[in-house]
Design a protein around this motif. Sequence first.
Motif, short mmCIF file in Angstrom:
data_model
loop_
_atom_site.label_atom_id
_atom_site.label_comp_id
_atom_site.label_asym_id
_atom_site.label_seq_id
_atom_site.Cartn_x
_atom_site.Cartn_y
_atom_site.Cartn_z
N SER A 1 -25.53 -108.08 53.39
CA SER A 1 -26.02 -107.57 52.12
C SER A 1 -27.55 -107.53 52.13
N VAL A 2 -28.10 -106.71 51.21
CA VAL A 2 -29.56 -106.55 51.15
C VAL A 2 -30.07 -107.40 50.00
N VAL A 3 -31.15 -108.16 50.26
CA VAL A 3 -31.74 -108.99 49.21
C VAL A 3 -32.96 -108.24 48.65
N ALA A 4 -33.07 -108.19 47.32
CA ALA A 4 -34.22 -107.51 46.73
C ALA A 4 -34.80 -108.38 45.62
N VAL A 5 -36.12 -108.19 45.36
CA VAL A 5 -36.74 -108.90 44.24
C VAL A 5 -37.14 -107.85 43.21
N LEU A 6 -36.73 -108.05 41.97
CA LEU A 6 -37.01 -107.07 40.91
C LEU A 6 -37.91 -107.71 39.86
N ASP A 7 -38.76 -106.87 39.22
CA ASP A 7 -39.55 -107.46 38.14
C ASP A 7 -38.81 -107.30 36.82
N GLY A 8 -39.49 -107.65 35.73
CA GLY A 8 -38.83 -107.67 34.42
C GLY A 8 -38.24 -106.33 34.03
N SER A 9 -38.85 -105.21 34.51
CA SER A 9 -38.31 -103.89 34.13
C SER A 9 -37.54 -103.27 35.29
N ASP A 10 -36.91 -104.12 36.11
CA ASP A 10 -36.05 -103.69 37.21
C ASP A 10 -36.77 -102.87 38.27
N GLN B 1 -24.89 -100.72 46.79
CA GLN B 1 -24.21 -101.05 45.54
C GLN B 1 -24.66 -102.43 45.06
N HIS B 2 -25.03 -102.50 43.78
CA HIS B 2 -25.52 -103.76 43.25
C HIS B 2 -24.37 -104.76 43.18
N VAL B 3 -24.58 -105.96 43.66
CA VAL B 3 -23.52 -106.97 43.64
C VAL B 3 -23.78 -108.00 42.55
N LEU B 4 -24.95 -108.63 42.60
CA LEU B 4 -25.25 -109.63 41.57
C LEU B 4 -26.74 -109.90 41.51
N THR B 5 -27.16 -110.52 40.39
CA THR B 5 -28.57 -110.82 40.18
C THR B 5 -28.69 -112.27 39.76
N VAL B 6 -29.70 -112.97 40.26
CA VAL B 6 -29.95 -114.32 39.76
C VAL B 6 -31.41 -114.43 39.35
N ALA B 7 -31.70 -115.31 38.39
CA ALA B 7 -33.07 -115.46 37.89
C ALA B 7 -33.80 -116.48 38.74
N PHE B 8 -35.14 -116.32 38.78
CA PHE B 8 -35.94 -117.38 39.41
C PHE B 8 -36.20 -118.43 38.36
N GLY B 9 -36.95 -119.46 38.74
CA GLY B 9 -37.27 -120.50 37.76
C GLY B 9 -38.55 -120.17 37.02
N GLU B 10 -39.22 -121.19 36.58
CA GLU B 10 -40.40 -121.06 35.72
C GLU B 10 -41.57 -120.43 36.44
N ALA B 11 -41.63 -120.55 37.76
CA ALA B 11 -42.77 -120.02 38.51
C ALA B 11 -42.77 -118.49 38.57
N LEU B 12 -41.61 -117.89 38.42
CA LEU B 12 -41.53 -116.42 38.45
C LEU B 12 -40.71 -116.02 37.23
N PRO B 13 -41.29 -116.12 36.04
CA PRO B 13 -40.49 -116.06 34.81
C PRO B 13 -39.63 -114.81 34.64
N SER B 14 -40.22 -113.63 34.81
CA SER B 14 -39.40 -112.46 34.47
C SER B 14 -38.76 -111.82 35.70
N TRP B 15 -39.15 -112.28 36.86
CA TRP B 15 -38.60 -111.67 38.06
C TRP B 15 -37.18 -112.19 38.36
N ARG B 16 -36.45 -111.35 39.11
CA ARG B 16 -35.07 -111.75 39.46
C ARG B 16 -34.80 -111.37 40.91
N LEU B 17 -33.84 -112.06 41.47
CA LEU B 17 -33.45 -111.75 42.85
C LEU B 17 -32.06 -111.08 42.81
N ALA B 18 -31.96 -109.93 43.47
CA ALA B 18 -30.69 -109.20 43.39
C ALA B 18 -30.10 -109.02 44.80
N LEU B 19 -28.76 -109.01 44.84
CA LEU B 19 -28.06 -108.76 46.10
C LEU B 19 -27.43 -107.39 46.03
N TYR B 20 -27.59 -106.62 47.10
CA TYR B 20 -26.97 -105.29 47.16
C TYR B 20 -26.08 -105.22 48.39
#
Length: 458
Positions: free
Chosen positions: A141-150, A163-182
């Motif tokens: 799978s491909v790992v991607a980092v997305l910002d608050g507006s995807d 194909q998007h599989v799932l998204t998880v949030a980072f902690g406090e250090a990267l508040p609006s960013w998320r890590l997504a698996l494709y």
Amino acid sequence: MANMAAEKVEMAVLKGEEAACAGLQLAILDPHVAPERIEAWKRQTPIFDRAYLFDRSGKLLYPAQVSEPEATTLAALRGEIAPGFWDRGGRRHVRLEEQVALVSVIQGSPLGRLLAILVRSEQGLRRDIIEKTLVGLEGQSVVAVLDGSDRVIYAARPLERSQHVLTVAFGEALPSWRLALYAPAGVSPRDAVRRQTVLFTAVLILLLGVIALGLGASYRLVRRESEMARLKSDFVANVSHDLKTPVALIRMFGETLEMNRVPNEATRREYYGVIARESERLTRLIDNVLDFSRIEGGRQRYEIARGHLEPVVHEAIEAFRYPLAQQGFKVHVEVEPDLPEVALDTEAIKQALANLVDNAMKYSDARRHIGVTARRVGGEVRIEISDEGIGIAAREHARIFEKFYRIGRSETQGRRGSGVGLALVKHIVEAHGGRVTVDSRPGEGSRFTIHLPVPAVP
Ligand code: ADP
């Protein structure tokens, strides 16, 4: 996996910031904040693209000046800093415009504690932290980092057709960013799960098969072992019985003769005959058991030399002349003239023939005919011993040559035997490079054939 990757990135960001603050602390050790040193620090710290330094009174120490709107934003931010934060030497993340800024109290300057507002560089963060951390984590799978507006900040591979599989949030250090698996095209998660299920089921079935095979093999082994134990105990009982009978007869007739209770000379001769016959039987039985034990222990040796079969066959039959006649057997012996010489251990072949003749007598009922022939067929000499006795069912033909094996009690009932006779015949014949075969039908009789190879003329 996604959670683990997100945690790794977050840890790396915090570590990067920690190192950056330590660097900044070194850069402000001068009595006056030297802009060149801070510029040098900035060049080595690509994760931040802007830095502001204030003293406790709110005076901007770096950069020399800021734009009007910038100053307003910074003033608002400073307003939020509580005195306790200064005292604790605190550090926290805040949103500044579209970016995340690290607000940190830096100690060690001769000017007292300073407040650093460090604005993150998205590019620096991607190159210096995210790329380095996520490399090697890529599986199918491909790992991607997305910002608050995807918006894609980082992706190891192009995401088109993935194909998007799932998204998880980072902690406090990267508040609006998320890590997504494709999942790349053609590797849909459903397919992957299906493939895994099929693989898992196949492995499970294979495993069950192996277990079943193992159980089957153990069961067969146990059954064979217990069968062998039963056969061995039968063997001991049979041999003991076989030893007792002739000994009892010899003793009885011997005692009668000793006491001189014999009415006439003919009876006396008959008694001597019984004693001689029974001792011969005893000798044969003991020879069989001893030879068998030598074979089992791998100690049996044969002295094989070239010789003629004719006298061997005649001597073997001759040994049975008396019991054969006494039990009313008609014996037909036919040895082809000019049989070629074969390699043989005379005594061993005699013993094999004796066992076959003994069986022919034991397993005959009313029709008491025994045939013995020896002839050449192609490259071998065949010795056949045939009877018209009870015969053997085809399914037993292979087993009767196994040690201790005797056919079901009913057929052999009342017939003495140890179950090693044919095993011995087979061993002897095979030691001569030959084989023994049986041709028999229940109720019709049996024919055992010894095949011995004719050696090439030297
Ligand atoms: P045993 O001491 O029981 O005769 P063998 O090894 O000589 O042992 O023979 C094995 C079994 O083969 C015998 O128990 C018998 O059931 C069968 N058998 C051997 N020879 C004959 C024969 N000529 N006719 C019928 N059955 C035979």
